[in-house]
Design a protein around this motif. Structure first.
Motif, PDB file in Angstrom:
ATOM      1  N   PHE A  93      41.233  42.739  43.419  1.00 41.96           N
ATOM      2  CA  PHE A  93      39.902  43.200  43.807  1.00 41.96           C
ATOM      3  C   PHE A  93      39.063  43.511  42.568  1.00 41.96           C
ATOM      4  CE2 PHE A  93      37.071  46.781  44.688  1.00 41.96           C
ATOM      5  CZ  PHE A  93      36.258  46.212  45.649  1.00 41.96           C
ATOM      6  N   GLN A  94      39.642  44.195  41.585  1.00 43.21           N
ATOM      7  CA  GLN A  94      38.911  44.530  40.364  1.00 43.21           C
ATOM      8  C   GLN A  94      38.520  43.266  39.594  1.00 43.21           C
ATOM      9  OE1 GLN A  94      37.744  47.382  39.248  1.00 43.21           O
ATOM     10  NE2 GLN A  94      38.563  48.553  40.960  1.00 43.21           N
ATOM     11  N   ARG A  95      39.416  42.304  39.540  1.00 44.62           N
ATOM     12  CA  ARG A  95      39.138  41.057  38.824  1.00 44.62           C
ATOM     13  C   ARG A  95      37.976  40.313  39.483  1.00 44.62           C
ATOM     14  NH1 ARG A  95      43.940  39.832  38.062  1.00 44.62           N
ATOM     15  NH2 ARG A  95      44.370  38.997  40.107  1.00 44.62           N
ATOM     16  N   LYS A 133      49.308  47.399  44.290  1.00 49.00           N
ATOM     17  CA  LYS A 133      48.761  47.300  42.936  1.00 49.00           C
ATOM     18  C   LYS A 133      48.198  45.906  42.694  1.00 49.00           C
ATOM     19  CE  LYS A 133      49.936  47.755  38.056  1.00 49.00           C
ATOM     20  NZ  LYS A 133      49.159  46.606  37.678  1.00 49.00           N
ATOM     21  N   ARG A 175      44.885  45.636  44.432  1.00 48.51           N
ATOM     22  CA  ARG A 175      43.861  46.408  43.730  1.00 48.51           C
ATOM     23  C   ARG A 175      43.418  45.672  42.460  1.00 48.51           C
ATOM     24  NH1 ARG A 175      46.256  51.091  43.909  1.00 48.51           N
ATOM     25  NH2 ARG A 175      47.452  50.750  42.029  1.00 48.51           N
ATOM     26  N   ASP A 176      44.363  45.124  41.707  1.00 41.44           N
ATOM     27  CA  ASP A 176      44.031  44.377  40.495  1.00 41.44           C
ATOM     28  C   ASP A 176      43.208  43.143  40.830  1.00 41.44           C
ATOM     29  OD1 ASP A 176      45.468  46.270  39.101  1.00 41.44           O
ATOM     30  OD2 ASP A 176      47.208  44.970  38.752  1.00 41.44           O
ATOM     31  N   ARG A 189      35.649  41.638  41.350  1.00 41.24           N
ATOM     32  CA  ARG A 189      34.449  42.452  41.202  1.00 41.24           C
ATOM     33  C   ARG A 189      33.829  42.241  39.825  1.00 41.24           C
ATOM     34  NH1 ARG A 189      34.195  48.948  42.028  1.00 41.24           N
ATOM     35  NH2 ARG A 189      31.953  49.090  42.084  1.00 41.24           N
ATOM     36  N   GLN A 190      34.663  42.142  38.782  1.00 42.19           N
ATOM     37  CA  GLN A 190      34.144  41.920  37.436  1.00 42.19           C
ATOM     38  C   GLN A 190      33.502  40.545  37.314  1.00 42.19           C
ATOM     39  OE1 GLN A 190      37.462  42.615  34.859  1.00 42.19           O
ATOM     40  NE2 GLN A 190      37.195  44.835  34.884  1.00 42.19           N
ATOM     41  N   GLN A 211      29.836  40.624  38.618  1.00 43.69           N
ATOM     42  CA  GLN A 211      28.834  41.438  37.944  1.00 43.69           C
ATOM     43  C   GLN A 211      27.833  40.529  37.250  1.00 43.69           C
ATOM     44  OE1 GLN A 211      30.961  44.129  35.423  1.00 43.69           O
ATOM     45  NE2 GLN A 211      31.360  45.560  37.073  1.00 43.69           N
TER      46      GLN A 211
END
Length: 60
Positions: free
Chosen positions: A28-30, A22, A25-26, A32-33, A36
């Motif tokens: 990676f999302q951070r 987890k 994954r968190d 990725r944001q 952007q």
């Protein structure tokens, strides 16, 4: 995970494993944001201008 002596040890190991997944994954999302594009900017490169041909007029 096969080297577990008790049920509680298996549960703890599974919990730590899931928690690590987890966290990854968190993270990676951070990231990725953060990558952007800013609002109003496109992630695509600017469009190329069409070829206009050689310049007209006398050549130097």
């Amino acid at each position: 995970m096969a080297d577990v002596a008790t049920y509680m040890a298996a549960v703890n190991r599974a919990y730590r494993s899931e928690r690590g997944r987890k966290d990854m994954r968190d993270d990676f999302q951070r990231k990725r944001q953060m990558q952007q594009p800013v609002r109003g900017q496109s992630s695509q490169p600017p469009a190329k201008r069409p070829f206009q041909g050689p310049p007209k007029g006398p050549t130097p």
